[in-house]
Design an enzyme around this catalytic site. Structure first.
Site, PDB file in Angstrom:
ATOM      1  N   TYR A 176     -10.274   9.662  -4.281  1.00  0.00           N
ATOM      2  CA  TYR A 176      -9.302   8.895  -5.065  1.00  0.00           C
ATOM      3  C   TYR A 176      -9.970   8.278  -6.284  1.00  0.00           C
ATOM      4  O   TYR A 176      -9.489   8.412  -7.415  1.00  0.00           O
ATOM      5  CB  TYR A 176      -8.658   7.814  -4.195  1.00  0.00           C
ATOM      6  CG  TYR A 176      -7.614   6.997  -4.925  1.00  0.00           C
ATOM      7  CD1 TYR A 176      -6.318   7.480  -5.071  1.00  0.00           C
ATOM      8  CD2 TYR A 176      -7.912   5.747  -5.467  1.00  0.00           C
ATOM      9  CE1 TYR A 176      -5.355   6.745  -5.741  1.00  0.00           C
ATOM     10  CE2 TYR A 176      -6.963   5.006  -6.128  1.00  0.00           C
ATOM     11  CZ  TYR A 176      -5.679   5.514  -6.266  1.00  0.00           C
ATOM     12  OH  TYR A 176      -4.731   4.770  -6.941  1.00  0.00           O
ATOM     13  N   GLY A 194       8.050   2.322  -5.491  1.00  0.00           N
ATOM     14  CA  GLY A 194       6.876   1.627  -6.004  1.00  0.00           C
ATOM     15  C   GLY A 194       6.887   1.395  -7.494  1.00  0.00           C
ATOM     16  O   GLY A 194       7.916   1.081  -8.105  1.00  0.00           O
ATOM     17  N   ILE A 195       5.727   1.580  -8.122  1.00  0.00           N
ATOM     18  CA  ILE A 195       5.558   1.319  -9.553  1.00  0.00           C
ATOM     19  C   ILE A 195       6.432   2.250 -10.389  1.00  0.00           C
ATOM     20  O   ILE A 195       7.013   1.837 -11.395  1.00  0.00           O
ATOM     21  CB  ILE A 195       4.077   1.465  -9.947  1.00  0.00           C
ATOM     22  CG1 ILE A 195       3.237   0.398  -9.240  1.00  0.00           C
ATOM     23  CG2 ILE A 195       3.892   1.351 -11.457  1.00  0.00           C
ATOM     24  CD1 ILE A 195       1.744   0.611  -9.355  1.00  0.00           C
ATOM     25  N   GLY A 196       6.555   3.508  -9.969  1.00  0.00           N
ATOM     26  CA  GLY A 196       7.365   4.459 -10.725  1.00  0.00           C
ATOM     27  C   GLY A 196       8.815   4.034 -10.817  1.00  0.00           C
ATOM     28  O   GLY A 196       9.427   4.073 -11.898  1.00  0.00           O
TER      29      GLY A 196
END
Length: 333
Positions: free
Chosen positions: A193, A13-15
């Site tokens: 969340y 993902g974003i990481g």
């Protein structure tokens, strides 16, 4: 000197997209992927080295939802590095998401469609649970584990004559109405969340107040609406098959639909290039993508109360003291 960069949740993902962008920007940096699943971390490392064969890419096992894992990873990092330049706090979970289907379809064909997708306000709840440390799982993973990691790594982050950066991956779903200072773990709510992400916004402000004088600067980003494993887990696959063409169409009219992890990592990468003194500690830096596909970063002021930030910081310190006492008892023979 080569920069040392740690990224939590870096295996996908974003990481992972951020790691790719950082190595493209500076092949000489020392990059460490801090991940819970070592098999996936190894796969991510191999993928990065395939496109950047001369890069220095390390891995360390870290489950930010486990106190013992945080302590162990921090010890390993302190043994491995003399300092840390960037600590990207990107790992996060959204367990058992529940969508109000009626509200979803009602909002899908309304004027509120863009805001609904961007923030999930009035649409999304989660079912949290207690972890093995006796903490709420979302709170522990998204906030407290990262707070403990920062505290443990202060010897590498706060050094005389050295500037370091902590960057939190927040969300447009971070809302003040979901958070209660009387219930920081969100034991009694249905939006853990949102609560945890708003708390990370506040904690960033508090860290700047307490640690800027020691050379540590904290920032918060919002990646926009990105399609990752976390996002795809919110709705059944057949829903996404139906929705995705609509989302690409809506993207023409809004800049918050970044959609891809590469685009979502825009603000994370942008912050890597900035001097900390030039940044606004009360701003959230948003990854944005124009209708023509151009990526850019824009700061937006956060809805933050200074007294509440300080109260949260003090409560986290108190919880840290309690947890460390428990950890010490566990380590006794």
């Amino acid at each position: 000197m080569e920069k040392v960069v740690i990224v939590t949740g870096a295996n996908s993902g974003i990481g992972l997209a951020l790691c790719e962008r950082l190595l493209t920007e500076d092949i000489h940096l020392r990059l460490c992927l801090a991940c819970r699943n070592m098999q996936r971390a190894e796969a991510a490392r191999s993928a990065l080295l395939l496109s950047h064969s001369k890069a220095q890419v390390d891995i360390v096992q870290l489950d930010v939802g486990s106190v013992q894992s945080v302590f162990a990873a921090a010890q390993e990092l302190k043994a491995r590095y003399e300092r840390i330049d960037f600590l990207y706090l990107n790992a996060g979970i959204m367990p058992n998401p529940q969508v109000d289907i009626k509200a979803f379809f009602k909002g899908l064909f309304s004027r509120n469609a863009i805001n609904m997708f961007a923030t999930a306000e009035g649409l999304l709840t989660q079912q949290d649970q207690i972890n093995t440390d006796g903490l709420q799982e979302v709170f522990a993973t998204n906030l407290f584990g990262h707070f403990l990691l920062v505290r443990e790594l202060e010897p590498l982050l706060c050094q005389a004559g050295h500037t370091s950066r902590v960057v939190w991956t927040s969300s447009s779903n971070a809302r003040r109405t979901a958070f209660s200072i009387e219930d920081i773990q969100h034991k009694n709510g249905t939006e853990p969340y949102s609560s945890s992400k708003y708390a990370s916004d506040m904690l960033s402000v508090a860290l700047n107040r307490h640690k800027n004088c020691q050379g540590l600067f904290s920032s918060v980003i919002c990646p926009g609406l990105v399609m990752t494993n976390l996002t795809f887990g919110i709705l059944p696959s057949f829903f996404w098959t139906f929705i995705m063409p609509i989302m690409w169409l809506i993207r023409i009219f809004t800049n918050t639909f970044t959609l891809t992890p590469y685009n979502g990592a825009e603000s994370l990468h942008w912050l890597f290039l900035q001097t900390p003194e030039s940044l606004d500690p009360r701003a959230k830096y948003h990854s944005l993508t124009s209708g023509l596909g151009a990526n850019y970063t824009q700061p937006r002021q956060m809805d933050i109360d200074d007294n509440m930030c300080e109260a949260l910081y003090e409560k986290l310190l108190q919880l840290e003291t309690h947890i460390r006492g428990g950890a010490a008892d566990l380590n006794k023979p």
